[in-house]
Design a protein around this motif. Structure first.
Motif, PDB file in Angstrom:
ATOM      1  N   ASP A 141       0.834  -1.198   0.221  1.00  0.00           N
ATOM      2  CA  ASP A 141      -0.012   0.010  -0.076  1.00  0.00           C
ATOM      3  C   ASP A 141       0.809   1.095   0.149  1.00  0.00           C
ATOM      4  OD1 ASP A 141      -2.346   1.344   0.027  1.00  0.00           O
ATOM      5  OD2 ASP A 141      -2.391   1.454   2.297  1.00  0.00           O
ATOM      6  N   ALA A 142       1.834   1.482  -0.821  1.00  0.00           N
ATOM      7  CA  ALA A 142       2.530   2.490  -1.174  1.00  0.00           C
ATOM      8  C   ALA A 142       2.005   3.828  -1.374  1.00  0.00           C
ATOM      9  CB  ALA A 142       3.697   2.394  -2.341  1.00  0.00           C
ATOM     10  N   ASP A 143       2.555   4.961  -0.982  1.00  0.00           N
ATOM     11  CA  ASP A 143       1.959   5.947  -1.404  1.00  0.00           C
ATOM     12  C   ASP A 143       1.963   6.320  -2.820  1.00  0.00           C
ATOM     13  OD1 ASP A 143       1.484   9.076   0.127  1.00  0.00           O
ATOM     14  OD2 ASP A 143       2.233   9.184  -1.873  1.00  0.00           O
ATOM     15  N   PRO A 144       1.015   7.051  -3.509  1.00  0.00           N
ATOM     16  CA  PRO A 144       0.664   7.050  -4.722  1.00  0.00           C
ATOM     17  C   PRO A 144       1.911   7.923  -5.573  1.00  0.00           C
ATOM     18  CG  PRO A 144      -1.350   7.674  -3.788  1.00  0.00           C
ATOM     19  CD  PRO A 144      -0.593   7.362  -2.639  1.00  0.00           C
ATOM     20  N   SER A 145       2.447   8.701  -4.331  1.00  0.00           N
ATOM     21  CA  SER A 145       3.515   9.484  -5.238  1.00  0.00           C
ATOM     22  C   SER A 145       4.731   8.511  -5.468  1.00  0.00           C
ATOM     23  CB  SER A 145       4.206  10.509  -4.299  1.00  0.00           C
ATOM     24  OG  SER A 145       4.809   9.712  -2.996  1.00  0.00           O
ATOM     25  N   LEU A 146       4.751   7.273  -5.011  1.00  0.00           N
ATOM     26  CA  LEU A 146       5.708   6.494  -5.421  1.00  0.00           C
ATOM     27  C   LEU A 146       5.218   5.162  -6.485  1.00  0.00           C
ATOM     28  CD1 LEU A 146       7.171   5.594  -1.651  1.00  0.00           C
ATOM     29  CD2 LEU A 146       8.127   6.966  -3.532  1.00  0.00           C
ATOM     30  N   SER A 147       3.892   5.271  -6.620  1.00  0.00           N
ATOM     31  CA  SER A 147       3.193   4.354  -7.487  1.00  0.00           C
ATOM     32  C   SER A 147       2.703   4.735  -8.608  1.00  0.00           C
ATOM     33  CB  SER A 147       2.468   3.519  -6.439  1.00  0.00           C
ATOM     34  OG  SER A 147       2.043   2.228  -7.265  1.00  0.00           O
ATOM     35  N   ALA A 148       1.177   5.217  -8.327  1.00  0.00           N
ATOM     36  CA  ALA A 148       0.164   5.852  -9.288  1.00  0.00           C
ATOM     37  C   ALA A 148       0.821   6.983 -10.164  1.00  0.00           C
ATOM     38  CB  ALA A 148      -1.094   5.695  -9.022  1.00  0.00           C
ATOM     39  N   ALA A 149       1.263   7.683  -9.342  1.00  0.00           N
ATOM     40  CA  ALA A 149       1.709   9.030  -9.904  1.00  0.00           C
ATOM     41  C   ALA A 149       2.917   8.863 -10.882  1.00  0.00           C
ATOM     42  CB  ALA A 149       2.185   9.995  -8.885  1.00  0.00           C
ATOM     43  N   PRO A 150       3.878   8.238 -10.695  1.00  0.00           N
ATOM     44  CA  PRO A 150       4.776   8.139 -11.684  1.00  0.00           C
ATOM     45  C   PRO A 150       4.527   7.021 -12.942  1.00  0.00           C
ATOM     46  CG  PRO A 150       5.597   6.939 -10.007  1.00  0.00           C
ATOM     47  CD  PRO A 150       4.518   7.975  -9.364  1.00  0.00           C
ATOM     48  N   CYS A 153      -7.736  -3.679  -7.128  1.00  0.00           N
ATOM     49  CA  CYS A 153      -7.327  -2.324  -6.480  1.00  0.00           C
ATOM     50  C   CYS A 153      -6.976  -2.187  -4.974  1.00  0.00           C
ATOM     51  CB  CYS A 153      -8.472  -1.213  -6.810  1.00  0.00           C
ATOM     52  SG  CYS A 153     -10.125  -1.978  -5.974  1.00  0.00           S
ATOM     53  N   GLY A 154      -7.319  -3.479  -4.371  1.00  0.00           N
ATOM     54  CA  GLY A 154      -6.892  -3.619  -2.860  1.00  0.00           C
ATOM     55  C   GLY A 154      -8.013  -2.653  -2.206  1.00  0.00           C
ATOM     56  N   ASN A 155      -7.173  -1.550  -1.124  1.00  0.00           N
ATOM     57  CA  ASN A 155      -8.121  -0.692  -0.351  1.00  0.00           C
ATOM     58  C   ASN A 155      -8.269   0.536  -1.131  1.00  0.00           C
ATOM     59  OD1 ASN A 155      -5.345   0.194  -0.383  1.00  0.00           O
ATOM     60  ND2 ASN A 155      -5.374   0.134   1.768  1.00  0.00           N
ATOM     61  N   GLY A 156      -7.687   0.668  -2.406  1.00  0.00           N
ATOM     62  CA  GLY A 156      -8.101   1.622  -3.307  1.00  0.00           C
ATOM     63  C   GLY A 156      -7.429   3.192  -3.224  1.00  0.00           C
ATOM     64  N   THR A 157      -6.110   2.790  -2.553  1.00  0.00           N
ATOM     65  CA  THR A 157      -5.331   4.089  -2.352  1.00  0.00           C
ATOM     66  C   THR A 157      -4.587   4.500  -3.910  1.00  0.00           C
ATOM     67  OG1 THR A 157      -4.305   3.303  -0.259  1.00  0.00           O
ATOM     68  CG2 THR A 157      -2.874   4.755  -1.710  1.00  0.00           C
ATOM     69  N   GLN A 158      -4.398   3.609  -4.815  1.00  0.00           N
ATOM     70  CA  GLN A 158      -3.917   4.066  -6.053  1.00  0.00           C
ATOM     71  C   GLN A 158      -5.095   4.534  -6.954  1.00  0.00           C
ATOM     72  OE1 GLN A 158      -0.721   4.258  -5.966  1.00  0.00           O
ATOM     73  NE2 GLN A 158      -0.578   2.897  -4.070  1.00  0.00           N
ATOM     74  N   THR A 159      -6.472   3.772  -6.859  1.00  0.00           N
ATOM     75  CA  THR A 159      -7.491   4.238  -7.598  1.00  0.00           C
ATOM     76  C   THR A 159      -7.975   5.722  -7.546  1.00  0.00           C
ATOM     77  OG1 THR A 159      -8.176   2.147  -6.920  1.00  0.00           O
ATOM     78  CG2 THR A 159      -9.709   3.359  -8.259  1.00  0.00           C
ATOM     79  N   ARG A 160      -7.766   6.240  -5.838  1.00  0.00           N
ATOM     80  CA  ARG A 160      -8.193   7.425  -5.529  1.00  0.00           C
ATOM     81  C   ARG A 160      -7.433   8.395  -6.169  1.00  0.00           C
ATOM     82  NH1 ARG A 160      -8.560   4.785  -0.693  1.00  0.00           N
ATOM     83  NH2 ARG A 160      -6.733   5.856   0.102  1.00  0.00           N
ATOM     84  N   LEU A 220       3.425  -0.708 -26.353  1.00  0.00           N
ATOM     85  CA  LEU A 220       4.014   0.371 -26.890  1.00  0.00           C
ATOM     86  C   LEU A 220       5.041   1.066 -26.256  1.00  0.00           C
ATOM     87  CD1 LEU A 220       0.362   2.190 -26.677  1.00  0.00           C
ATOM     88  CD2 LEU A 220       1.292   0.922 -28.840  1.00  0.00           C
ATOM     89  N   ALA A 221       5.249   0.572 -24.810  1.00  0.00           N
ATOM     90  CA  ALA A 221       6.508   1.205 -24.141  1.00  0.00           C
ATOM     91  C   ALA A 221       6.868   0.109 -23.168  1.00  0.00           C
ATOM     92  CB  ALA A 221       6.337   2.757 -23.653  1.00  0.00           C
ATOM     93  N   GLU A 222       7.928   0.044 -22.491  1.00  0.00           N
ATOM     94  CA  GLU A 222       8.419  -0.780 -21.603  1.00  0.00           C
ATOM     95  C   GLU A 222       9.551  -0.438 -20.833  1.00  0.00           C
ATOM     96  OE1 GLU A 222       9.580  -4.727 -22.336  1.00  0.00           O
ATOM     97  OE2 GLU A 222       9.383  -4.415 -24.491  1.00  0.00           O
ATOM     98  N   GLY A 223       9.855  -0.863 -19.475  1.00  0.00           N
ATOM     99  CA  GLY A 223      11.122  -0.399 -18.812  1.00  0.00           C
ATOM    100  C   GLY A 223      11.020  -1.148 -17.523  1.00  0.00           C
ATOM    101  N   GLU A 224      12.236  -1.070 -16.843  1.00  0.00           N
ATOM    102  CA  GLU A 224      12.558  -1.551 -15.578  1.00  0.00           C
ATOM    103  C   GLU A 224      12.070  -0.674 -14.288  1.00  0.00           C
ATOM    104  OE1 GLU A 224      16.473  -2.964 -15.288  1.00  0.00           O
ATOM    105  OE2 GLU A 224      16.125  -4.645 -16.803  1.00  0.00           O
ATOM    106  N   THR A 225      11.653  -1.053 -13.324  1.00  0.00           N
ATOM    107  CA  THR A 225      11.280  -0.119 -12.230  1.00  0.00           C
ATOM    108  C   THR A 225      11.390  -0.809 -10.972  1.00  0.00           C
ATOM    109  OG1 THR A 225       9.659   1.514 -11.369  1.00  0.00           O
ATOM    110  CG2 THR A 225       8.879  -0.563 -12.384  1.00  0.00           C
ATOM    111  N   THR A 226      11.136  -0.257  -9.666  1.00  0.00           N
ATOM    112  CA  THR A 226      10.972  -1.103  -8.806  1.00  0.00           C
ATOM    113  C   THR A 226       9.501  -0.887  -8.145  1.00  0.00           C
ATOM    114  OG1 THR A 226      11.665   0.847  -7.013  1.00  0.00           O
ATOM    115  CG2 THR A 226      13.435  -1.205  -7.927  1.00  0.00           C
ATOM    116  N   LEU A 227       9.021  -1.384  -7.204  1.00  0.00           N
ATOM    117  CA  LEU A 227       7.628  -1.281  -6.801  1.00  0.00           C
ATOM    118  C   LEU A 227       7.841  -1.024  -5.228  1.00  0.00           C
ATOM    119  CD1 LEU A 227       5.091  -3.587  -8.271  1.00  0.00           C
ATOM    120  CD2 LEU A 227       5.668  -1.271  -8.857  1.00  0.00           C
ATOM    121  N   PRO A 228       7.859  -0.094  -4.701  1.00  0.00           N
ATOM    122  CA  PRO A 228       8.320   0.249  -3.163  1.00  0.00           C
ATOM    123  C   PRO A 228       7.081  -0.350  -2.412  1.00  0.00           C
ATOM    124  CG  PRO A 228       8.415   2.181  -4.375  1.00  0.00           C
ATOM    125  CD  PRO A 228       7.772   1.474  -5.427  1.00  0.00           C
ATOM    126  N   GLN A 229       7.677  -0.960  -1.275  1.00  0.00           N
ATOM    127  CA  GLN A 229       6.850  -1.410  -0.026  1.00  0.00           C
ATOM    128  C   GLN A 229       6.659  -0.422   1.031  1.00  0.00           C
ATOM    129  OE1 GLN A 229       5.232  -4.858  -1.292  1.00  0.00           O
ATOM    130  NE2 GLN A 229       6.060  -3.499  -3.207  1.00  0.00           N
TER     131      GLN A 229
END
Length: 239
Positions: free
Chosen positions: A28-37, A57-64, A208-217
């Motif tokens: 449940d990462a902050d959107p600034s680390l997930s949905a925003a980028p 969506c889980g608890n909807g943090t990213q959805t919001r 269309l595009a792809e790349g490497e990243t990390t998913l912060p926990q």
């Protein structure tokens, strides 16, 4: 096909025993680390006037957060308990949350019929799905996109297994949030790296595009290092 009772029950149990506190779920990462980028990677390819559907969506943090970047956001999850978390956290907003089994082809197509061609956000769902269910999950993305929607999909890579092993082997064992993942029988980073793009292609999705990243926990190692799980992202279109 539908997911097994064991798989469904594992997620229902996990979310039933998760509090409403922000970050109580390890992913449940902050959107600034997930949905925003992630949105910044998707939006050059996607029409923000279309609905975006947050799969798993889980608890909807990213959805919001997604609701602030797209005309409408709908969050769906296999777990009824997760959807109830999301609805409580939405606090009367117009964001809609629904229970949906992504392997239920009829239900997925019914959602597309209601929403029209939509954008999709899916973070770390295929890799922990049951092997037999993974093609249907990828097909659900394609079905919701239709011809005009675009998707952002991020999935853990095999490198995540090494990070999780390190976290589990530290003095005192894994932290409490990771312990709960294991306790409920959830299986992160279970898919091979080659499997994800193959499944997407087999579902009729074009990369269309792809790349490497990390998913912060939301959990850290005993030395204070945040657990960041290696992942690969894809921006996708239907064919």
């Amino acid at each position: 096909m539908n997911v097994s009772d064991n798989y469904r029950n594992a997620w229902e149990s996990y979310w039933s025993q998760t509090s409403d506190a922000t970050g109580d779920a390890i992913w449940d990462a902050d959107p600034s680390l997930s949905a925003a980028p992630h949105s910044e990677l998707l939006l050059p390819h996607a029409d923000p006037a279309r609905t975006i559907v947050d799969l798993g969506c889980g608890n909807g943090t990213q959805t919001r957060y997604l609701a602030t970047r797209f005309a409408r956001a709908v969050g769906v999850d296999l777990s009824h308990a997760a959807v109830e978390h999301a609805r409580r956290a939405a606090d009367g907003s117009s964001i809609e949350f629904r229970q949906l089994d992504l392997t239920d082809t009829d239900a997925v197509h019914a959602l597309h019929d209601q929403l029209g061609d939509s954008n999709v956000y899916m973070r770390a769902v295929i890799h922990q799905s049951e092997p037999a269910a993974r093609p249907a999950v990828a097909a659900a993305v394609a079905a919701l996109l239709g011809t005009e929607g675009r998707a952002f999909v991020a999935e853990l890579t095999s490198g995540s297994r090494d990070v999780l092993k390190q976290a589990a082997a530290q003095p005192g064992g894994p932290g409490p949030k990771l312990q709960r993942v294991f306790h409920h029988g959830l299986k992160p980073a279970d898919a091979d790296d080659e499997e994800i793009p193959r499944l997407l292609g087999d579902a009729g999705l074009k990369i269309l595009a792809e790349g490497e990243t990390t998913l912060p926990q939301t959990e850290h190692l005993t030395d204070g290092t945040r657990i960041d799980l290696p992942a690969r992202w894809f921006v996708l279109a239907g064919r």
